[in-house]
Design an enzyme around this catalytic site. Structure first.
Site, PDB file in Angstrom:
ATOM      1  CE  LYS A  93      17.416 -19.449   2.385  1.00 13.59           C
ATOM      2  NZ  LYS A  93      17.242 -19.875   3.577  1.00 13.59           N
ATOM      3  CD  GLN A 114      14.914 -12.570   4.671  1.00 16.04           C
ATOM      4  OE1 GLN A 114      14.893 -12.211   5.851  1.00 16.04           O
ATOM      5  NE2 GLN A 114      16.076 -12.659   3.979  1.00 16.04           N
ATOM      6  CE  LYS A 129      14.157 -13.086  10.023  1.00 17.82           C
ATOM      7  NZ  LYS A 129      15.354 -12.976   9.388  1.00 17.82           N
ATOM      8  N   GLY A 168      18.575 -19.213   9.874  1.00 19.53           N
ATOM      9  CA  GLY A 168      18.837 -18.561  11.262  1.00 19.53           C
ATOM     10  C   GLY A 168      18.551 -17.435  11.233  1.00 19.53           C
ATOM     11  CG  ASP A 169      17.044 -13.297  12.551  1.00 22.39           C
ATOM     12  OD1 ASP A 169      17.293 -12.441  11.683  1.00 22.39           O
ATOM     13  OD2 ASP A 169      16.587 -12.863  13.723  1.00 22.39           O
ATOM     14  CG  ASN A 244      26.181 -15.228  12.315  1.00 25.23           C
ATOM     15  OD1 ASN A 244      25.846 -14.641  11.438  1.00 25.23           O
ATOM     16  ND2 ASN A 244      27.097 -16.427  12.165  1.00 25.23           N
ATOM     17  CB  SER A 380      20.884 -18.556   2.641  1.00 24.96           C
ATOM     18  OG  SER A 380      21.178 -18.870   3.872  1.00 24.96           O
TER      19      SER A 380
HETATM   20  P1  NDP Z   1      22.436 -13.700  17.454  1.00 31.20           P
HETATM   21  O1  NDP Z   1      21.368 -14.385  18.181  1.00 31.20           O
HETATM   22  O2  NDP Z   1      23.779 -14.435  16.948  1.00 31.20           O
HETATM   23  O3  NDP Z   1      22.793 -12.176  18.198  1.00 31.20           O
HETATM   24  C1  NDP Z   1      22.319 -11.343  18.509  1.00 31.20           C
HETATM   25  C2  NDP Z   1      23.096 -10.471  19.106  1.00 31.20           C
HETATM   26  O4  NDP Z   1      22.138  -9.118  19.269  1.00 31.20           O
HETATM   27  C3  NDP Z   1      23.441 -10.491  20.743  1.00 31.20           C
HETATM   28  O5  NDP Z   1      24.617 -10.411  21.083  1.00 31.20           O
HETATM   29  C4  NDP Z   1      22.178 -10.265  21.534  1.00 31.20           C
HETATM   30  O6  NDP Z   1      22.569 -10.087  22.757  1.00 31.20           O
HETATM   31  C5  NDP Z   1      22.125  -8.613  20.843  1.00 31.20           C
HETATM   32  N1  NDP Z   1      20.615  -8.383  20.978  1.00 31.20           N
HETATM   33  C6  NDP Z   1      19.544  -9.245  20.460  1.00 31.20           C
HETATM   34  N2  NDP Z   1      18.381  -8.457  21.028  1.00 31.20           N
HETATM   35  C7  NDP Z   1      18.895  -7.632  21.691  1.00 31.20           C
HETATM   36  C8  NDP Z   1      18.188  -6.455  22.161  1.00 31.20           C
HETATM   37  N3  NDP Z   1      16.788  -6.353  22.027  1.00 31.20           N
HETATM   38  N4  NDP Z   1      18.793  -5.250  22.702  1.00 31.20           N
HETATM   39  C9  NDP Z   1      20.258  -5.221  22.844  1.00 31.20           C
HETATM   40  N5  NDP Z   1      20.908  -6.533  22.115  1.00 31.20           N
HETATM   41  C10 NDP Z   1      20.098  -7.390  21.449  1.00 31.20           C
HETATM   42  O7  NDP Z   1      21.694 -13.184  16.123  1.00 31.20           O
HETATM   43  P2  NDP Z   1      22.461 -12.333  14.654  1.00 31.20           P
HETATM   44  O8  NDP Z   1      23.911 -11.953  14.852  1.00 31.20           O
HETATM   45  O9  NDP Z   1      22.185 -13.742  13.767  1.00 31.20           O
HETATM   46  O10 NDP Z   1      21.551 -11.308  14.388  1.00 31.20           O
HETATM   47  C11 NDP Z   1      21.855 -10.021  14.648  1.00 31.20           C
HETATM   48  C12 NDP Z   1      20.832  -9.005  13.605  1.00 31.20           C
HETATM   49  O11 NDP Z   1      21.141  -9.308  12.403  1.00 31.20           O
HETATM   50  C13 NDP Z   1      19.373  -9.342  13.686  1.00 31.20           C
HETATM   51  O12 NDP Z   1      18.493  -8.067  13.406  1.00 31.20           O
HETATM   52  C14 NDP Z   1      19.152 -10.211  12.366  1.00 31.20           C
HETATM   53  O13 NDP Z   1      17.686 -10.027  12.133  1.00 31.20           O
HETATM   54  C15 NDP Z   1      20.014  -9.771  11.551  1.00 31.20           C
HETATM   55  N6  NDP Z   1      20.554 -10.452  10.492  1.00 31.20           N
HETATM   56  C16 NDP Z   1      21.201 -11.812  10.736  1.00 31.20           C
HETATM   57  C17 NDP Z   1      21.449 -12.526   9.613  1.00 31.20           C
HETATM   58  C18 NDP Z   1      22.018 -13.828   9.825  1.00 31.20           C
HETATM   59  O14 NDP Z   1      22.455 -14.494   8.618  1.00 31.20           O
HETATM   60  N7  NDP Z   1      22.125 -14.273  11.091  1.00 31.20           N
HETATM   61  C19 NDP Z   1      20.985 -12.071   8.136  1.00 31.20           C
HETATM   62  C20 NDP Z   1      20.615 -10.668   7.950  1.00 31.20           C
HETATM   63  C21 NDP Z   1      20.223 -10.193   9.168  1.00 31.20           C
HETATM   64  P3  NDP Z   1      21.712 -10.888  24.219  1.00 31.20           P
HETATM   65  O15 NDP Z   1      22.494 -12.105  23.646  1.00 31.20           O
HETATM   66  O16 NDP Z   1      21.639 -10.434  25.187  1.00 31.20           O
HETATM   67  O17 NDP Z   1      20.220 -11.314  23.563  1.00 31.20           O
END
Ligand code: NDP
Length: 448
Positions: A93, A114, A129, A168-169, A244, A380
Site C-alpha cells: 500500500k 511506507q 510506492k 495518490g502522492d 493536498n 486509505s
Molecule cells: P501535491 O502534489 O498535492 O502538492 C505538492 C506541493 O509541494 C505543491 O505545492 C508543490 O509545488 C510542492 N512541491 C513539490 N515538489 C517541490 C519541490 N521540489 N520544491 C518545492 N515545492 C515542491 O502533493 P501532496 O500534498 O499530496 O504531497 C506533499 C508531500 O506530502 C509529499 O512529500 C508526499 O509524499 C507527502 N505525503 C502525501 C500524502 C497524501 O495523502 N497526499 C500522504 C503522506 C505523505 P509545485 O506545484 O511548484 O510543484
C-alpha cells in the site's frame, strides 16, 4: 552513519553498494538503521533471521515504459515504477508520484518509509510506492487522462485489492485516481473498488481521505504539544507547499485555533501576516489549478517572495508539507533562533538528517513524517474497509477513527522512545515501533 553499531554499519554499507546512486533511498535507510542498534541487542532473533537485510531489499520492483501522445499528436515516453517493498502485514500500500524528479531512488525511499508508516497505523497494510517521471504541470485534462490510461495499461497486471493498492502522492489527486480507476475497470472488466484509494465520493471513495494527511499531521503535533501541557491554540504556524497536504494542514490548524501565515510552491512562498485565507487558496489550487503567487492579487497585505526561503518567517510550529529535503540545518538554526517549539512533517523526509538532529538537540518537539503523516494511508485503509463491506461511513465517524489512530501512533512512538532510553525522541520511537511490528510478522511467516 556515526550513530550505527558496527554490525548495522556493515549492513548499511551493503545497501549502498547494492543500490548505487540512490541517495534518497540511502538517506531513508540510514535514518531507520541508526535507531535499531539497541533493538538488535535486546532482541537478537531479528539479527538471526536477517530481518534488517531482508527489509532493505524490496520484494519486487517493476519498471515500465509509458508512451502517450500530447494534444498536438507528439509522442512522449515516460518511465513508470512500482516498488512492492514488503507485504508481511498486508497488501502493498502506498501512493503514486508524478513528478519530473522521479527515479528509482525516490520511489525506493518512499516505499521503504511506507513499510514502517503503515505498520504504525496498526492496520493490515504492507508497504509500496510507485510513480513516474511525468511532469503534469501545464498539461490539459485530456493529456493527463491519456497518460494515466497508458500508465495503468501496464500497472493493472501488478495490482489488486489483495495484492497491491496504490493511491495518490505529489501530482496524483482525485482526477488522476479517477482516470486510472476507469482504465483498470475497463481492462479487467471488474468494479474492484478496493484496488485504488483516494477515489471520488460517488464511486467508492471515503469521506475524510482528502483531508486525512493534513488533519492527521496536525493531530500528531497537538498530541506532542499535550506532553508539554501546551496546544496549537494561539500559535503562529508556517506550512510549506500548497497541495493536498498543505491545504488540509492549514485547515485543521485554523480549526484548532492556530494561525498559518505561509504557503509555498517550487517557485516561491507567500506570507500573509493576517493568516492564510484558505477558501481563496482552495479556489486557486483545487479548482483553478493556478500558482500560489496569484494569492497576492486578492490579498493586499500578503507578499510573495520568488525563490525565497520560507523558513526565515518566524513561527512557533513548522509543518513542512511539500517534498523531501526542503528543510536543512541552516533553516533549522533560523527557525530555532526565531522561537520554534514544534515540527510536524506533513511531507515525506522533508528535513535533512542534520536539521532533524539540531531540532532534537534544541528541545524542539519533532514529529517525523512516517508517524506524523500516516493519517493519509490510515484513512486509505479505512476506505478499503468500507469498500470491502460495501459501506460508507459519515465524516464525523471517519474523522473520529483518524483521530484515534493518530493518538495511538503518537503514543506508541512515545512509549518506544521511553523504553529504549531516548524519551521525547519520536524519530527513534517511530522507527522502532514500526520495525518491530514488521519484523515480528516476518519471523512468523518464515523465510519468504
Ligand atoms: P501535491 O502534489 O498535492 O502538492 C505538492 C506541493 O509541494 C505543491 O505545492 C508543490 O509545488 C510542492 N512541491 C513539490 N515538489 C517541490 C519541490 N521540489 N520544491 C518545492 N515545492 C515542491 O502533493 P501532496 O500534498 O499530496 O504531497 C506533499 C508531500 O506530502 C509529499 O512529500 C508526499 O509524499 C507527502 N505525503 C502525501 C500524502 C497524501 O495523502 N497526499 C500522504 C503522506 C505523505 P509545485 O506545484 O511548484 O510543484
Amino acid at each position: 552513519m556515526e550513530n550505527m553499531t558496527p554490525k548495522i554499519k556493515d549492513i548499511y554499507k551493503q545497501v549502498i553498494s547494492r543500490n548505487p546512486g540512490e541517495v534518497e533511498f540511502h538517506q531513508a535507510v540510514a535514518e531507520v538503521l541508526e535507531s535499531l542498534g539497541q533493538v538488535i541487542e535486546k532482541y537478537p532473533e531479528y539479527a538471526d533471521h536477517k530481518i534488517i537485510e531482508r527489509i532493505c531489499e524490496p520484494e519486487r520492483q517493476i519498471i515500465f515504459r509509458v508512451p502517450w501522445a500530447d494534444d498536438k499528436g507528439n509522442i512522449h515516453i515516460n518511465r513508470g515504477f512500482r516498488v512492492e517493498f514488503n507485504s508481511a502485514l498486508g497488501p502493498y500500500k502506498g501512493g503514486l508520484r508524478f513528478h519530473e524528479s522521479v527515479y528509482l531512488g525516490i520511489i525506493k525511499f518512499l516505499g521503504f518509509e511506507q513499510i514502517f508508516k503503515n505498520a504504525l497505523t496498526g492496520l493490515p497494510i504492507g508497504g509500496g510506492k510507485g510513480g513516474s517521471d511525468f511532469n503534469p504541470k501545464g498539461r490539459s485534462d485530456d493529456e493527463i487522462m491519456r497518460f494515466c490510461q497508458s500508465f495503468m495499461t501496464e500497472l493493472y497486471r501488478h495490482i489488486g485489492e489483495y495484492t497491491d493498492v496504490p493511491a495518490g502522492d505529489i501530482g496524483v489527486g482525485g482526477r488522476e485516481v479517477g482516470y486510472m480507476f476507469g482504465q483498470y475497470k475497463r481492462i479487467t472488466n471488474r468494479y474492484e473498488a478496493g484496488v485504488l484509494t483516494g477515489k471520488g465520493l460517488s464511486w467508492g471513495g471515503s469521506l475524510v481521505r482528502t483531508e486525512a494527511t493534513g488533519y492527521g499531521a496536525v493531530y500528531f503535533v497537538n498530541e506532542m504539544l499535550k506532553t508539554r501541557n501546551d496546544s496549537l491554540a494561539g500559535k503562529t504556524c508556517s506550512v510549506s507547499g500548497s497541495g493536498n497536504v498543505a491545504i488540509y494542514t492549514t485547515e485543521k490548524i485554523n480549526q484548532l485555533g492556530g494561525k498559518v501565515v505561509t504557503l509555498s510552491d517550487s517557485n516561491g512562498y507567500i506570507y500573509d501576516e493576517d493568516g492564510i485565507d484558505l477558501e481563496l487558496v482552495k479556489n486557486l489550487k483545487e479548482i483553478e489549478r493556478r500558482r500560489i503567487k496569484d494569492y497576492c492579487q486578492y490579498r493586499k497585505n500578503a507578499v510573495y517572495k520568488q525563490g525565497g526561503n520560507i523558513w526565515e518567517i518566524p513561527c512557533e510550529v513548522a509543518m513542512p508539507s511539500a517534498t523531501q529535503n526542503e528543510l536543512n540545518l541552516a533553516d533549522a538554526e533560523i527557525l530555532v533562533k526565531n522561537g520554534l517549539i514544534a515540527v510536524g512533517e506533513g511531507a515525506n523526509m522533508p528535513t535533512t538528517p542534520d536539521g532533524a538532529r539540531f531540532f532534537l538537540n534544541n528541545n524542539v518537539l519533532f514529529g517525523p513524517g512516517k508517524a506524523a503523516n500516516a493519517g493519509g494511508v490510515a484513512t486509505s485503509a479505512l476506505e478499503m474497509q468500507q469498500n470491502a463491506s460495501r459501506d460508507s461511513w459519515t465524516f464525523e465517524y471517519t474523522e473520529e477513527r483518524l483521530q484515534d489512530i493518530m493518538k495511538n501512533i503518537h503514543n506508541s512512538c512515545y512509549e518506544q522512545a521511553e523504553e529504549f532510553g531516548c524519551p521525547g525522541n519520536y524519530i527513534t520511537g517511530a522507527n522502532i515501533a514500526g520495525f518491530r511490528k514488521v519484523a515480528d510478522a516476518m519471523i512468523s511467516l518464515g523465510l519468504i
